[in-house]
Design a protein around this motif. Sequence first.
Motif, PDB file in Angstrom:
ATOM      1  N   VAL A   1      -5.912  -0.419   7.520  1.00 31.42           N
ATOM      2  CA  VAL A   1      -4.499  -0.497   7.717  1.00 31.42           C
ATOM      3  C   VAL A   1      -3.890  -1.953   7.790  1.00 31.42           C
ATOM      4  O   VAL A   1      -2.707  -1.939   7.188  1.00 31.42           O
ATOM      5  CB  VAL A   1      -4.432   0.382   9.391  1.00 31.42           C
ATOM      6  N   GLU A   2      -4.483  -2.492   8.439  1.00 32.22           N
ATOM      7  CA  GLU A   2      -3.820  -4.060   8.153  1.00 32.22           C
ATOM      8  C   GLU A   2      -3.790  -4.562   6.820  1.00 32.22           C
ATOM      9  O   GLU A   2      -2.713  -5.170   6.493  1.00 32.22           O
ATOM     10  CB  GLU A   2      -4.930  -4.953   8.982  1.00 32.22           C
ATOM     11  N   ASP A   3      -4.617  -4.181   5.915  1.00 30.97           N
ATOM     12  CA  ASP A   3      -4.474  -4.647   4.244  1.00 30.97           C
ATOM     13  C   ASP A   3      -3.411  -3.702   3.736  1.00 30.97           C
ATOM     14  O   ASP A   3      -2.754  -4.386   3.149  1.00 30.97           O
ATOM     15  CB  ASP A   3      -6.056  -4.124   3.878  1.00 30.97           C
ATOM     16  N   SER A   4      -2.906  -2.695   4.441  1.00 26.15           N
ATOM     17  CA  SER A   4      -1.801  -1.919   3.827  1.00 26.15           C
ATOM     18  C   SER A   4      -0.552  -2.338   4.416  1.00 26.15           C
ATOM     19  O   SER A   4       0.684  -2.255   3.602  1.00 26.15           O
ATOM     20  CB  SER A   4      -1.951  -0.331   4.022  1.00 26.15           C
TER      21      SER A   4
ATOM     22  N   THR B   1      -7.999 -10.699   4.152  1.00 26.81           N
ATOM     23  CA  THR B   1      -8.853 -10.665   5.328  1.00 26.81           C
ATOM     24  C   THR B   1      -8.105 -10.340   6.328  1.00 26.81           C
ATOM     25  O   THR B   1      -7.164 -10.804   6.751  1.00 26.81           O
ATOM     26  CB  THR B   1      -9.372 -12.287   5.484  1.00 26.81           C
ATOM     27  N   PRO B   2      -8.770  -9.445   7.132  1.00 29.66           N
ATOM     28  CA  PRO B   2      -8.172  -8.959   8.440  1.00 29.66           C
ATOM     29  C   PRO B   2      -8.264  -9.655   9.647  1.00 29.66           C
ATOM     30  O   PRO B   2      -8.871  -9.238  10.673  1.00 29.66           O
ATOM     31  CB  PRO B   2      -9.000  -7.489   8.709  1.00 29.66           C
TER      32      PRO B   2
ATOM     33  N   ARG C   1       2.617  -4.634  -1.981  1.00 30.69           N
ATOM     34  CA  ARG C   1       1.464  -4.934  -1.446  1.00 30.69           C
ATOM     35  C   ARG C   1       0.594  -5.390  -2.332  1.00 30.69           C
ATOM     36  O   ARG C   1      -0.173  -6.248  -2.343  1.00 30.69           O
ATOM     37  CB  ARG C   1       0.754  -3.452  -1.169  1.00 30.69           C
ATOM     38  N   ARG C   2       0.814  -5.317  -3.655  1.00 30.70           N
ATOM     39  CA  ARG C   2       0.133  -5.804  -4.801  1.00 30.70           C
ATOM     40  C   ARG C   2       0.101  -7.457  -5.040  1.00 30.70           C
ATOM     41  O   ARG C   2      -0.747  -8.007  -5.218  1.00 30.70           O
ATOM     42  CB  ARG C   2       0.526  -5.235  -6.011  1.00 30.70           C
ATOM     43  N   PHE C   3       1.342  -7.984  -4.687  1.00 27.04           N
ATOM     44  CA  PHE C   3       1.500  -9.450  -4.740  1.00 27.04           C
ATOM     45  C   PHE C   3       1.559 -10.124  -3.290  1.00 27.04           C
ATOM     46  O   PHE C   3       1.596 -11.312  -3.204  1.00 27.04           O
ATOM     47  CB  PHE C   3       2.804  -9.595  -5.535  1.00 27.04           C
TER      48      PHE C   3
END
Length: 254
Positions: free
Chosen positions: A120-123, A13-14, A248-250
Amino acid sequence: MFPVGDFLRTRTTPFVNWTLIAINIAVFIYTVTLNTRPDAIIGGFETSEADRFLFDWGFVPACVADYFGFDTHADPRAIAAVCPADGREPLQIITSMFLHAGWAHILGNMLFLWIFGDNVEDSLGHVRYLVFYLLCGVAAGAAQTFMAVETVVPAVGASGAIAGILGAYLMLHPTARVQVVILPLFFIPFFVPAALLIAIWFVMQLFAGLAEIGQATAGSGVAWWAHIGGFLAGALLIWFFKRPQRQRRFAEGF
Protein backbone atom coordinates in the motif's frame (compact mmCIF):
# COMPACT_ATOMS: atom_id res chain seq x y z
CA MET A 1 -5.44 -18.92 8.60
CA PHE A 2 -2.37 -16.85 9.34
CA PRO A 3 -0.74 -14.95 6.45
CA VAL A 4 3.03 -15.29 6.30
CA GLY A 5 3.79 -13.49 3.04
CA ASP A 6 2.57 -12.30 -0.33
CA PHE A 7 4.11 -12.29 -3.79
CA LEU A 8 3.86 -8.64 -4.77
CA ARG A 9 7.15 -6.86 -5.27
CA THR A 10 7.55 -3.23 -4.30
CA ARG A 11 9.41 -0.59 -6.30
CA THR A 12 10.21 1.58 -3.29
CA THR A 13 11.58 0.92 0.18
CA PRO A 14 8.70 1.02 2.71
CA PHE A 15 10.40 3.37 5.16
CA VAL A 16 7.14 4.56 6.71
CA ASN A 17 5.81 1.04 7.22
CA TRP A 18 9.04 -0.04 8.87
CA THR A 19 8.98 3.05 11.09
CA LEU A 20 5.38 2.39 12.18
CA ILE A 21 6.29 -1.18 13.10
CA ALA A 22 9.39 -0.01 15.00
CA ILE A 23 7.43 2.60 16.98
CA ASN A 24 4.74 0.07 17.92
CA ILE A 25 7.34 -2.43 19.10
CA ALA A 26 9.29 0.22 21.04
CA VAL A 27 6.17 1.45 22.85
CA PHE A 28 5.13 -2.10 23.67
CA ILE A 29 8.55 -2.91 25.09
CA TYR A 30 8.21 0.16 27.29
CA THR A 31 4.78 -0.93 28.51
CA VAL A 32 6.03 -4.35 29.58
CA THR A 33 8.49 -2.61 31.90
CA LEU A 34 5.64 -0.94 33.80
CA ASN A 35 4.43 -2.30 37.13
CA THR A 36 1.31 -4.45 36.82
CA ARG A 37 0.60 -4.65 40.55
CA PRO A 38 -2.59 -2.71 41.54
CA ASP A 39 -1.70 0.34 43.59
CA ALA A 40 -4.53 2.82 42.99
CA ILE A 41 -8.29 3.03 42.44
CA ILE A 42 -9.75 4.57 39.25
CA GLY A 43 -13.48 4.53 38.60
CA GLY A 44 -14.01 2.00 41.35
CA PHE A 45 -11.44 -0.44 39.93
CA GLU A 46 -7.98 -1.28 41.18
CA THR A 47 -5.37 -0.13 38.67
CA SER A 48 -1.64 -0.51 38.19
CA GLU A 49 1.00 1.69 36.59
CA ALA A 50 0.51 -0.25 33.33
CA ASP A 51 -3.27 0.26 33.49
CA ARG A 52 -2.88 4.00 34.00
CA PHE A 53 -0.56 4.22 31.01
CA LEU A 54 -3.31 2.70 28.86
CA PHE A 55 -5.88 5.11 30.31
CA ASP A 56 -3.54 8.04 29.65
CA TRP A 57 -2.77 7.19 26.02
CA GLY A 58 -5.51 4.83 24.90
CA PHE A 59 -8.90 6.28 24.06
CA VAL A 60 -12.08 5.68 26.04
CA PRO A 61 -15.18 5.77 23.78
CA ALA A 62 -17.36 7.36 26.48
CA CYS A 63 -14.74 10.08 27.04
CA VAL A 64 -14.46 10.87 23.33
CA ALA A 65 -18.25 11.03 23.00
CA ASP A 66 -18.51 13.23 26.08
CA TYR A 67 -15.76 15.53 24.77
CA PHE A 68 -17.75 16.15 21.58
CA GLY A 69 -21.00 16.70 23.49
CA PHE A 70 -22.79 13.41 22.85
CA ASP A 71 -24.85 11.59 25.46
CA THR A 72 -22.85 8.58 26.58
CA HIS A 73 -25.35 6.91 28.96
CA ALA A 74 -22.30 6.18 31.12
CA ASP A 75 -22.11 6.74 34.86
CA PRO A 76 -21.01 10.39 35.35
CA ARG A 77 -18.76 9.26 38.19
CA ALA A 78 -16.95 6.90 35.84
CA ILE A 79 -16.61 9.67 33.24
CA ALA A 80 -15.10 11.97 35.84
CA ALA A 81 -12.74 9.24 37.04
CA VAL A 82 -11.35 7.95 33.73
CA CYS A 83 -11.53 10.91 31.31
CA PRO A 84 -8.51 13.24 31.06
CA ALA A 85 -8.90 16.67 32.58
CA ASP A 86 -6.80 18.43 29.96
CA GLY A 87 -9.05 17.80 26.95
CA ARG A 88 -6.70 15.50 25.03
CA GLU A 89 -9.32 12.96 24.01
CA PRO A 90 -8.79 13.60 20.25
CA LEU A 91 -5.04 13.10 20.69
CA GLN A 92 -5.68 9.82 22.47
CA ILE A 93 -7.30 8.40 19.34
CA ILE A 94 -3.93 8.86 17.62
CA THR A 95 -1.75 7.64 20.47
CA SER A 96 -3.96 4.60 21.04
CA MET A 97 -2.82 3.28 17.63
CA PHE A 98 0.64 2.65 19.07
CA LEU A 99 -0.42 0.77 22.22
CA HIS A 100 -1.04 -2.96 22.58
CA ALA A 101 -2.43 -5.05 25.39
CA GLY A 102 -0.26 -8.17 25.06
CA TRP A 103 2.19 -10.18 23.01
CA ALA A 104 -0.44 -11.88 20.84
CA HIS A 105 -2.04 -8.49 20.18
CA ILE A 106 1.10 -6.79 18.91
CA LEU A 107 2.55 -9.80 17.07
CA GLY A 108 -0.66 -10.36 15.13
CA ASN A 109 -1.02 -6.69 14.23
CA MET A 110 2.61 -6.25 13.19
CA LEU A 111 2.49 -9.40 11.07
CA PHE A 112 -0.46 -8.06 9.07
CA LEU A 113 1.16 -4.62 8.79
CA TRP A 114 4.45 -6.14 7.61
CA ILE A 115 2.79 -8.25 4.90
CA PHE A 116 0.24 -5.81 3.53
CA GLY A 117 1.50 -2.34 4.44
CA ASP A 118 4.54 -2.23 2.15
CA ASN A 119 2.47 -2.72 -0.98
CA VAL A 120 0.00 0.00 0.00
CA GLU A 121 2.86 2.38 0.77
CA ASP A 122 4.38 1.53 -2.62
CA SER A 123 1.13 2.51 -4.32
CA LEU A 124 0.56 5.72 -2.33
CA GLY A 125 4.05 7.04 -1.67
CA HIS A 126 5.55 7.63 1.75
CA VAL A 127 3.79 10.80 2.91
CA ARG A 128 0.38 9.86 1.55
CA TYR A 129 0.69 6.44 3.15
CA LEU A 130 1.35 7.92 6.59
CA VAL A 131 -1.62 10.29 6.32
CA PHE A 132 -3.79 7.46 4.99
CA TYR A 133 -2.79 5.15 7.85
CA LEU A 134 -3.57 7.74 10.51
CA LEU A 135 -6.91 8.67 8.94
CA CYS A 136 -7.95 5.02 8.88
CA GLY A 137 -7.05 4.81 12.57
CA VAL A 138 -9.13 7.89 13.35
CA ALA A 139 -12.08 6.46 11.39
CA ALA A 140 -11.72 3.23 13.34
CA GLY A 141 -11.80 5.14 16.63
CA ALA A 142 -14.87 7.07 15.51
CA ALA A 143 -16.69 3.86 14.58
CA GLN A 144 -15.86 2.22 17.90
CA THR A 145 -16.96 5.31 19.79
CA PHE A 146 -20.27 5.46 17.92
CA MET A 147 -21.03 1.77 18.49
CA ALA A 148 -19.79 1.58 22.10
CA VAL A 149 -20.55 5.07 23.34
CA GLU A 150 -21.09 3.99 26.95
CA THR A 151 -17.78 2.10 27.27
CA VAL A 152 -15.36 3.41 29.89
CA VAL A 153 -12.61 0.89 29.15
CA PRO A 154 -9.68 2.19 27.06
CA ALA A 155 -9.37 0.94 23.49
CA VAL A 156 -5.83 0.36 22.24
CA GLY A 157 -4.11 -1.15 19.24
CA ALA A 158 -3.12 -0.55 15.65
CA SER A 159 -5.69 -2.98 14.32
CA GLY A 160 -8.17 -0.29 13.24
CA ALA A 161 -5.55 1.45 11.11
CA ILE A 162 -4.27 -1.90 9.83
CA ALA A 163 -7.83 -2.84 8.90
CA GLY A 164 -7.75 0.23 6.66
CA ILE A 165 -4.58 -1.15 5.06
CA LEU A 166 -6.41 -4.42 4.37
CA GLY A 167 -9.29 -2.53 2.75
CA ALA A 168 -6.83 -0.61 0.57
CA TYR A 169 -4.89 -3.75 -0.34
CA LEU A 170 -8.10 -5.44 -1.44
CA MET A 171 -8.98 -2.51 -3.71
CA LEU A 172 -5.44 -2.18 -5.12
CA HIS A 173 -4.54 -5.85 -5.56
CA PRO A 174 -7.75 -7.90 -5.81
CA THR A 175 -6.03 -10.74 -7.71
CA ALA A 176 -2.97 -11.06 -5.44
CA ARG A 177 -2.18 -14.35 -3.71
CA VAL A 178 -1.07 -14.76 -0.11
CA GLN A 179 0.87 -17.55 1.55
CA VAL A 180 -0.83 -18.74 4.74
CA VAL A 181 -0.46 -21.42 7.37
CA ILE A 182 -3.31 -23.07 9.24
CA LEU A 183 -3.10 -24.09 12.90
CA PRO A 184 -1.60 -26.49 13.81
CA LEU A 185 -0.07 -27.23 10.38
CA PHE A 186 2.61 -24.53 10.51
CA PHE A 187 4.95 -26.55 8.30
CA ILE A 188 2.50 -26.82 5.38
CA PRO A 189 2.07 -23.56 3.42
CA PHE A 190 -1.12 -22.85 1.53
CA PHE A 191 -1.67 -20.26 -1.17
CA VAL A 192 -4.98 -18.44 -1.25
CA PRO A 193 -6.32 -15.36 -3.02
CA ALA A 194 -5.80 -12.26 -0.88
CA ALA A 195 -9.39 -11.28 -1.63
CA LEU A 196 -10.63 -14.52 -0.03
CA LEU A 197 -8.47 -14.14 3.06
CA ILE A 198 -9.44 -10.51 3.60
CA ALA A 199 -13.12 -11.21 2.90
CA ILE A 200 -13.16 -14.01 5.50
CA TRP A 201 -11.45 -11.71 7.98
CA PHE A 202 -13.96 -8.91 7.41
CA VAL A 203 -17.01 -11.18 7.68
CA MET A 204 -15.69 -12.51 10.99
CA GLN A 205 -15.31 -8.95 12.32
CA LEU A 206 -18.79 -8.01 11.10
CA PHE A 207 -20.54 -10.97 12.70
CA ALA A 208 -18.65 -10.49 15.96
CA GLY A 209 -19.51 -6.80 16.01
CA LEU A 210 -23.18 -7.44 15.32
CA ALA A 211 -23.28 -10.05 18.08
CA GLU A 212 -22.17 -7.47 20.64
CA ILE A 213 -24.70 -4.78 19.74
CA GLY A 214 -26.86 -3.97 22.74
CA GLN A 215 -24.54 -5.53 25.28
CA ALA A 216 -23.64 -3.36 28.23
CA THR A 217 -20.00 -4.29 27.87
CA ALA A 218 -18.04 -5.91 25.08
CA GLY A 219 -17.77 -9.51 26.18
CA SER A 220 -14.73 -10.36 24.07
CA GLY A 221 -12.67 -7.30 24.89
CA VAL A 222 -12.07 -6.76 21.16
CA ALA A 223 -12.96 -3.48 19.43
CA TRP A 224 -14.75 -5.14 16.51
CA TRP A 225 -16.28 -1.92 15.23
CA ALA A 226 -12.89 -0.27 15.06
CA HIS A 227 -11.85 -3.05 12.69
CA ILE A 228 -15.00 -2.66 10.63
CA GLY A 229 -14.81 1.14 10.49
CA GLY A 230 -11.10 1.13 9.67
CA PHE A 231 -11.58 -1.40 6.87
CA LEU A 232 -14.43 0.51 5.25
CA ALA A 233 -12.52 3.78 5.56
CA GLY A 234 -9.47 2.26 3.89
CA ALA A 235 -11.49 0.75 1.04
CA LEU A 236 -13.07 4.17 0.40
CA LEU A 237 -10.15 6.53 1.04
CA ILE A 238 -7.75 4.60 -1.19
CA TRP A 239 -9.51 6.01 -4.25
CA PHE A 240 -8.64 9.53 -3.11
CA PHE A 241 -5.08 8.75 -2.04
CA LYS A 242 -3.66 6.46 -4.68
CA ARG A 243 -1.48 8.04 -7.33
CA PRO A 244 -2.26 7.84 -11.04
CA GLN A 245 -0.44 4.97 -12.73
CA ARG A 246 1.89 7.26 -14.70
CA GLN A 247 2.85 9.23 -11.57
CA ARG A 248 3.50 6.02 -9.65
CA ARG A 249 5.81 4.84 -12.40
CA PHE A 250 8.11 7.84 -12.24
CA ALA A 251 7.76 9.11 -8.66
CA GLU A 252 9.74 7.50 -5.88
CA GLY A 253 8.48 9.33 -2.85
CA PHE A 254 5.33 11.42 -2.38
